[in-house]
Design an enzyme around this catalytic site. Structure first.
Site, PDB file in Angstrom:
ATOM      1  N   ILE A   1      -7.311   7.514  -1.161  1.00  0.00           N
ATOM      2  CA  ILE A   1      -7.310   6.772  -0.875  1.00  0.00           C
ATOM      3  C   ILE A   1      -7.769   5.911   0.326  1.00  0.00           C
ATOM      4  CG2 ILE A   1      -4.885   7.046   0.049  1.00  0.00           C
ATOM      5  CD1 ILE A   1      -4.332   4.365  -1.188  1.00  0.00           C
ATOM      6  N   SER A   2      -8.867   5.212  -0.042  1.00  0.00           N
ATOM      7  CA  SER A   2      -9.747   4.922   0.797  1.00  0.00           C
ATOM      8  C   SER A   2      -9.157   3.873   2.230  1.00  0.00           C
ATOM      9  CB  SER A   2     -10.416   3.500   0.459  1.00  0.00           C
ATOM     10  OG  SER A   2     -11.754   4.391  -0.217  1.00  0.00           O
ATOM     11  N   GLN A   3      -9.270   4.030   3.027  1.00  0.00           N
ATOM     12  CA  GLN A   3      -9.285   3.274   4.567  1.00  0.00           C
ATOM     13  C   GLN A   3      -9.296   1.759   4.180  1.00  0.00           C
ATOM     14  OE1 GLN A   3     -12.073   3.339   7.436  1.00  0.00           O
ATOM     15  NE2 GLN A   3     -11.323   2.078   8.853  1.00  0.00           N
TER      16      GLN A   3
ATOM     17  N   ARG B   1       1.385  -1.267  -0.105  1.00  0.00           N
ATOM     18  CA  ARG B   1       0.068   0.299  -0.178  1.00  0.00           C
ATOM     19  C   ARG B   1       0.940   1.002   0.185  1.00  0.00           C
ATOM     20  NH1 ARG B   1      -3.859   2.598   3.893  1.00  0.00           N
ATOM     21  NH2 ARG B   1      -5.592   3.875   2.659  1.00  0.00           N
TER      22      ARG B   1
END
EC number: 2.1.1.77
Length: 222
Positions: free
Chosen positions: A66-68, A40
């Site tokens: 950027i999503s959790q 990530r």
């Protein structure tokens, strides 16, 4: 030349993240394995690298995030991805969710509304060797030329479920979309049983950036 390093420290942080997601209720082993595999931190600016494995969303420019990781895992689990599934992703963003779907064996078609983000992510994922079909345009209207899709995932909050997306979903397919106001949305899972019968399930509240477009929000802010 793209220089990216995945160290033992990064791998350890990813393993810890996977354990945290399991504690939070993620059960799909394939989803957990994908999150434990994709670095990530590659999707972060170097300055934010140390935050890459926190279970938080982070800004990536152009008013997007950027999503959790939990959100990525939760949506991916709801999609019930099978190898070979043709999946439409609305909101390419950083490309992290698309990379996870690719690792789950999907053929990913991803559309992005923000041109700068589209150009940046297309270039980046191509360099990483992750084969995604990229499109620039209004994701709220789907991609009619590529329909139908086995699954559709929307990574931005919509005021309503866009009718265009339901039309482009294969019978037997699943649409996962957050629906609500600009601040919070309920995660929805819609399964298309027949051309006219949709089974709708509601899950927890989430907070996404707005889905912009003809069948979404008309502007970034009120």
């Amino acid at each position: 030349m793209l220089k990216l390093e995945d160290t033992y420290r990064h791998k350890g942080q990813r393993n810890a993240l996977v354990k945290l997601l399991e504690k939070k209720g993620i059960k799909d082993g394939n989803v957990l394995q994908a999150i434990g595999t994709i670095p990530r931190h590659f999707f972060f600016d170097t300055a934010l690298d140390s935050h890459a494995y926190e279970d938080k969303a982070f800004p990536i420019g152009e008013g997007q995030t950027i999503s959790q990781p939990y959100t990525v895992a939760f949506q991916s689990e709801l999609l019930e991805v099978k190898p070979g599934d043709k999946i439409l992703e609305i909101g390419t963003g950083s490309g992290y969710q698309a990379a996870i779907l690719h690792l789950l064996g999907a053929e990913v078609h991803s559309i992005e509304f923000q041109k700068k983000l589209f150009d940046k992510t297309k270039k980046f994922l191509t360099k990483l060797g992750i084969p995604i079909h990229f499109y620039f345009g209004d994701g709220s209207q789907g991609i009619p030329s590529q329909a139908p899709f086995d699954k559709i995932i929307v990574t931005a909050g919509a005021p309503v479920v866009p009718n265009s997306l339901l039309k482009q979903l294969e019978v037997g397919g699943i649409l996962v979309i957050p629906v609500g106001d600009r601040k919070t949305q309920k995660m929805m899972k819609l399964t298309k049983k027949t051309a006219k019968k949709i089974i709708q399930e509601e899950y927890d509240n989430f907070a996404f950036v707005p889905l912009l477009g003809e069948e979404g929000w008309r502007s970034q802010s009120v």
